[in-house]
Design a protein around this motif. Structure first.
Motif, PDB file in Angstrom:
ATOM      1  N   VAL A  39      40.248  38.690  46.573  1.00 10.11           N
ATOM      2  CA  VAL A  39      40.321  37.977  47.848  1.00 10.11           C
ATOM      3  C   VAL A  39      40.721  38.940  48.967  1.00 10.11           C
ATOM      4  N   GLN A  40      41.658  39.839  48.642  1.00 10.95           N
ATOM      5  CA  GLN A  40      42.117  40.804  49.654  1.00 10.95           C
ATOM      6  C   GLN A  40      41.019  41.787  50.049  1.00 10.95           C
ATOM      7  N   THR A  41      40.057  41.989  49.156  1.00 12.21           N
ATOM      8  CA  THR A  41      38.975  42.921  49.477  1.00 12.21           C
ATOM      9  C   THR A  41      37.702  42.191  49.901  1.00 12.21           C
ATOM     10  N   GLY A  42      37.836  40.885  50.236  1.00 14.00           N
ATOM     11  CA  GLY A  42      36.734  40.214  50.899  1.00 14.00           C
ATOM     12  C   GLY A  42      36.047  39.086  50.146  1.00 14.00           C
ATOM     13  N   THR A  43      36.403  38.858  48.890  1.00 10.93           N
ATOM     14  CA  THR A  43      35.757  37.760  48.161  1.00 10.93           C
ATOM     15  C   THR A  43      36.130  36.419  48.773  1.00 10.93           C
ATOM     16  N   ARG A  44      35.104  35.600  49.035  1.00 10.54           N
ATOM     17  CA  ARG A  44      35.356  34.244  49.535  1.00 10.54           C
ATOM     18  C   ARG A  44      34.922  33.178  48.529  1.00 10.54           C
ATOM     19  N   ASP A  45      33.917  33.548  47.739  1.00 12.84           N
ATOM     20  CA  ASP A  45      33.419  32.611  46.730  1.00 12.84           C
ATOM     21  C   ASP A  45      33.455  33.287  45.371  1.00 12.84           C
ATOM     22  N   LEU A  46      33.985  32.549  44.389  1.00 14.61           N
ATOM     23  CA  LEU A  46      34.202  33.150  43.063  1.00 14.61           C
ATOM     24  C   LEU A  46      33.641  32.236  41.976  1.00 14.61           C
ATOM     25  N   LEU A  47      32.787  32.809  41.156  1.00 22.60           N
ATOM     26  CA  LEU A  47      32.291  32.108  39.967  1.00 22.60           C
ATOM     27  C   LEU A  47      32.959  32.738  38.756  1.00 22.60           C
ATOM     28  N   LEU A  48      33.735  31.933  38.036  1.00 25.70           N
ATOM     29  CA  LEU A  48      34.393  32.441  36.828  1.00 25.70           C
ATOM     30  C   LEU A  48      33.492  32.161  35.628  1.00 25.70           C
ATOM     31  N   ASP A  49      32.991  33.228  35.034  1.00 29.32           N
ATOM     32  CA  ASP A  49      32.179  33.100  33.822  1.00 29.32           C
ATOM     33  C   ASP A  49      33.129  33.116  32.632  1.00 29.32           C
ATOM     34  N   VAL A  50      33.312  31.928  32.023  1.00 35.37           N
ATOM     35  CA  VAL A  50      34.268  31.816  30.919  1.00 35.37           C
ATOM     36  C   VAL A  50      33.556  31.611  29.576  1.00 35.37           C
ATOM     37  N   SER A  51      32.278  32.002  29.536  1.00 37.60           N
ATOM     38  CA  SER A  51      31.502  31.773  28.314  1.00 37.60           C
ATOM     39  C   SER A  51      32.074  32.528  27.110  1.00 37.60           C
ATOM     40  N   GLU A  52      32.758  33.647  27.367  1.00 35.24           N
ATOM     41  CA  GLU A  52      33.342  34.428  26.271  1.00 35.24           C
ATOM     42  C   GLU A  52      34.859  34.250  26.184  1.00 35.24           C
ATOM     43  N   MET A  53      35.361  33.229  26.878  1.00 34.56           N
ATOM     44  CA  MET A  53      36.803  32.952  26.808  1.00 34.56           C
ATOM     45  C   MET A  53      37.043  31.986  25.662  1.00 34.56           C
ATOM     46  N   LYS A  54      37.701  32.479  24.630  1.00 31.97           N
ATOM     47  CA  LYS A  54      37.794  31.710  23.385  1.00 31.97           C
ATOM     48  C   LYS A  54      38.936  30.713  23.383  1.00 31.97           C
ATOM     49  N   PHE A  55      39.934  30.947  24.218  1.00 28.28           N
ATOM     50  CA  PHE A  55      41.120  30.086  24.188  1.00 28.28           C
ATOM     51  C   PHE A  55      41.701  29.974  25.581  1.00 28.28           C
ATOM     52  N   MET A  56      42.125  28.770  25.961  1.00 29.58           N
ATOM     53  CA  MET A  56      42.846  28.602  27.224  1.00 29.58           C
ATOM     54  C   MET A  56      43.956  27.570  27.055  1.00 29.58           C
ATOM     55  N   SER A  57      45.182  27.959  27.413  1.00 27.07           N
ATOM     56  CA  SER A  57      46.307  27.022  27.379  1.00 27.07           C
ATOM     57  C   SER A  57      46.573  26.520  28.796  1.00 27.07           C
ATOM     58  N   SER A  58      47.655  25.761  28.958  1.00 28.00           N
ATOM     59  CA  SER A  58      47.973  25.232  30.293  1.00 28.00           C
ATOM     60  C   SER A  58      48.317  26.366  31.260  1.00 28.00           C
ATOM     61  N   SER A  59      48.688  27.540  30.741  1.00 25.34           N
ATOM     62  CA  SER A  59      48.885  28.702  31.626  1.00 25.34           C
ATOM     63  C   SER A  59      47.586  29.029  32.360  1.00 25.34           C
ATOM     64  N   PHE A 128      29.480  24.512  35.564  1.00 26.04           N
ATOM     65  CA  PHE A 128      28.035  24.698  35.448  1.00 26.04           C
ATOM     66  C   PHE A 128      27.698  25.299  34.084  1.00 26.04           C
ATOM     67  N   THR A 129      26.492  24.966  33.613  1.00 27.64           N
ATOM     68  CA  THR A 129      26.012  25.603  32.397  1.00 27.64           C
ATOM     69  C   THR A 129      24.866  26.566  32.718  1.00 27.64           C
ATOM     70  N   ASP A 130      24.407  26.555  33.973  1.00 33.70           N
ATOM     71  CA  ASP A 130      23.314  27.427  34.382  1.00 33.70           C
ATOM     72  C   ASP A 130      23.812  28.358  35.485  1.00 33.70           C
ATOM     73  N   ARG A 131      23.711  29.657  35.236  1.00 28.93           N
ATOM     74  CA  ARG A 131      24.258  30.640  36.175  1.00 28.93           C
ATOM     75  C   ARG A 131      23.580  30.571  37.546  1.00 28.93           C
ATOM     76  N   GLU A 132      22.247  30.440  37.551  1.00 32.58           N
ATOM     77  CA  GLU A 132      21.536  30.412  38.820  1.00 32.58           C
ATOM     78  C   GLU A 132      21.911  29.177  39.645  1.00 32.58           C
ATOM     79  N   ALA A 133      22.037  28.040  38.959  1.00 35.64           N
ATOM     80  CA  ALA A 133      22.449  26.811  39.646  1.00 35.64           C
ATOM     81  C   ALA A 133      23.868  26.946  40.186  1.00 35.64           C
TER      82      ALA A 133
END
Lengths: 140, 145
Positions: A39-59, A128-133
């Protein structure tokens, strides 16, 4: 947790950040710090690709909330504050009138999707399930 | 009752992946119910995270995780020597209520409750917190719930 980023123009500039591994209490602060730097270097829109994220807790939910606030130009709750940070997030989920416009998620695995659903996050962060969309959904 | 297995870790978030691996491997030796195992892995991660972050408040101390199987259910206990803390009395955040009518609550405890069938807390005679999570399993697992 491994993080890689790329810049895409489609049609507005979008940063795609790919998270690989486990997003838990040992890694969520690193993810927030990386997003803050983007964000500090200019990002305004962020797409998080979590397809390879195997685990997520409340953190990980705290990280998603903090990143959404950073992208809105607001100071995130201090995640170290524990209950009060969680309370602030509950308030956000409660009052949400729609999806975040600057943060979206790509391809969460079923377990992660379940956590987003159970906690109400699926109502505030569009998945989203489609990257282009996903890329095309960001607007000026 | 199948024999119990125990893992003891130092109270540090860097140990959480060891906890998840231990719960996954031990539970897999006790039941083929993959959904139940995944639910318990997340619930245990949340419970141990609470002990490390809120119980010990990032000061050192031991955390024990014990797994067993009884009457068709996976049973996991978390023991620690942090100050007394009973997560079973934390009010559940009711997502349907306006904020003013809700009390603070954590998504961690919400997830633990959602993912398990029963949670029990006791302060042991030795002065430890003991939180027990019970997750029923399916013998023949064919469908998502």
């Amino acid at each position: 947790m491994n993080m890689t980023t790329e810049q895409v123009h489609s049609p507005v500039p979008v940063t795609v950040m790919k998270l690989t591994g486990d997003l838990d209490a040992s890694s969520y602060l690193d993810v927030i710090a990386a997003a803050k730097q983007l964000v500090q270097t200019g990002t305004r829109d962020l797409l998080l690709d979590v397809s390879e994220m195997k685990f997520m807790s409340s953190s990980g939910l705290v990280a998603l909330h903090s990143i959404a606030m950073l992208l809105r130009g607001e100071a995130p709750s201090n995640p170290e504050e524990g209950w009060s940070a969680m309370h602030a997030i509950s308030r956000e989920v409660e009052k949400a009138a729609g999806f975040e416009t600057h943060l979206k998620l790509l391809n969460p695995q079923p377990r992660v999707a379940k956590t987003l659903d159970v906690t109400g996050f699926a109502r505030i962060i569009q998945v989203f399930t489609d990257r282009e969309a996903a890329l095309a959904s960001f607007t000026v | 009752m199948k024999p119990a297995a125990t893992l003891t870790i130092e109270a540090d978030v860097s140990q959480l992946s060891r906890v998840r691996q231990f719960v996954g491997e031990t539970a897999s030796s006790l039941t083929p119910d993959a959904d139940a195992i995944e639910d318990l892995i997340l619930a245990l991660d949340e419970a141990v995270t609470n002990v490390i972050v809120h119980g010990y408040q990032d000061s050192p101390g031991p955390v024990g995780v014990t797994m067993s199987f009884q009457s068709g259910a996976l049973i996991a206990s978390v023991c620690d020597r942090a100050p007394p803390y009973d997560p079973t009395t934390t009010p559940e955040p009711d997502m349907g209520l306006p904020l003013e009518q809700r009390r603070p609550g954590g998504f961690g405890v919400l997830l633990i409750r959602h993912l398990t069938d029963e949670i029990r807390y006791r302060r042991t005679p030795d002065g430890e917190n003991e939180l027990t999570l019970i997750k029923k399993t399916e013998m023949h697992h064919e469908h998502d719930h």
